[in-house]
Design an enzyme around this catalytic site. Structure first.
Site: not given
Length: 391
Positions: A55, A108, A180, A205
């Site tokens: 983690r 987005y 972004d 993406k």
């Protein structure tokens, strides 16, 4: 009685070899052993480097982060579980109750939801402004604005932010600029080159490129900010999968080739769609009729990307006819795959917005977003010709 040193439940030491693997090893281990408590202390105080618990970091994430760092021209980026996890880590790592965030009005869909619903209930004031209008956007950076979030090229209307003016105004106000860079990617523009304090990606993406991973990346230029983002990602458990990191790294080996081929296809598709009768509007930054073409040409220097948006008249009924006729084009709410995909923002990415809110940013029931892939151009033009013809 069996020898305890050979019992099957003990781990077998990794085979030693005088050779090294040409491919990156996949390391799914959750935990890593240390020689003693002092060695673990040295690791946590950063006197040494290594891993303790997945983690908090693992080898496959570090390998992938270093590659994206190199693409963005930065150092110290981290991987998280998704693009939205990257935005979440930034917001919750750097903001506190009473802070103010300004976002681009054409973010987005889930980023808009975060701005409109989630941050306000945490006591963070939010506002949206048009990033293509530098005067209006600058005016919206009021005292108390802690952070500004923009996309250089917006999703899905492909409007181009006046990022240099925004960066200048953000810096003057003492706020942080978060870019972004998912749509544009470092192949078209790098966050550091346009004045970003923080750059992030949905690695899911175009960077990974095969619709088989879910990952995000974030890097802050200020080490204190980066530590706060990392600590938040670790505490909130925004952990990236080692397997997804391994797959995404493999995807990056062909990124340059995929970007060039998909971009070339996008140019041809945008021009072809513009000549199809049922198409009312085509948006592609590389076309002279795009409202921000001059700005795009200056910022992107001819690398206009693989995203094309178009609109047909006739509302939802016409949209459904087009989708059903697009048998060779996957209808899916994603982008950046090697294969071309067709998306309908009104029913997917921006469905949470009202009809009026969608209309304000240029989204109708006839709006489609195309993530252009690397297929032969002849195939794409034929497939879209049949689909649009059904309208």
């Amino acid at each position: 009685m069996s020898d305890p040193k050979t019992t099957l439940v003990r781990r077998t030491p990794w085979p030693q070899s005088v050779t090294a693997p040409i491919g990156t090893p996949l390391q799914p281990s959750v935990a890593y052993t240390a020689q003693d408590a002092d060695a673990l202390d040295a690791l946590y105080t950063r006197q040494t480097t290594g891993f303790s618990y997945a983690r908090e970091g693992h080898p496959n994430a570090s390998v992938l982060a270093a590659k994206i760092d190199a693409m963005e021209g930065v150092q110290g980026g981290i991987l998280v579980g998704s693009g939205m996890a990257a935005i979440t880590a930034v917001m919750f790592g750097l903001l506190k109750t009473g802070d103010r965030v300004l976002g681009g009005s054409q973010l987005y869909g889930r980023s808009l939801r975060l701005m409109r619903e989630e941050l306000p209930r945490m006591g963070v004031e939010t506002a949206l402004a048009d990033p293509t209008d530098p005067a209006a956007f600058t005016a919206a950076i009021t005292p108390g604005t802690r952070l500004v979030l923009v996309e250089v090229v917006s999703n899905p209307t492909l409007r181009v932010a006046d990022i240099h003016a925004i960066a200048k105004a953000t810096k003057a106000a003492g706020a942080l600029l978060v870019v972004d860079n998912t749509f544009t990617t470092p192949a078209a523009i790098r966050g550091i080159d346009v004045g970003a304090d923080i750059v992030l990606h949905s690695v899911t993406k175009l960077l990974a490129g095969h619709s088989d991973v879910t990952l995000g990346y974030v890097q802050a230029s200020d080490p204190a900010h980066q530590k706060a983002i990392y600590d938040t990602a670790t505490t909130f458990g925004l952990t990236p999968s080692p397997f997804d990191c391994w797959l995404a790294e493999r995807g990056l080996f062909t990124f340059d080739l995929r970007f060039e081929r998909a971009s070339s296809n996008a140019v041809a598709l945008a021009d072809a769609l513009a000549d199809m009768g049922p198409v009312a509007r085509v948006l592609y930054p590389g076309r002279a009729d795009h409202p921000d073409h001059a700005r795009a040409a200056e910022l992107l220097q001819g690398r206009f990307g693989n995203m094309v948006t178009f609109e047909v008249d006739g509302g939802r009924e016409a949209a459904n006819r087009l989708i059903r006729a697009a048998e060779d084009l996957p209808f899916a709410p994603t982008l950046g795959d090697v294969a071309t995909t067709l998306s309908h923002p009104a029913s997917s990415s921006h469905r949470a917005l009202s009809v009026t809110e969608r209309a304000a940013i240029g989204i109708t029931e006839g709006t489609f977003r195309v993530s252009v892939g690397i297929e032969p151009q002849e195939f794409l033009l034929s497939a879209f010709g049949r689909a649009v013809g059904a309208v």
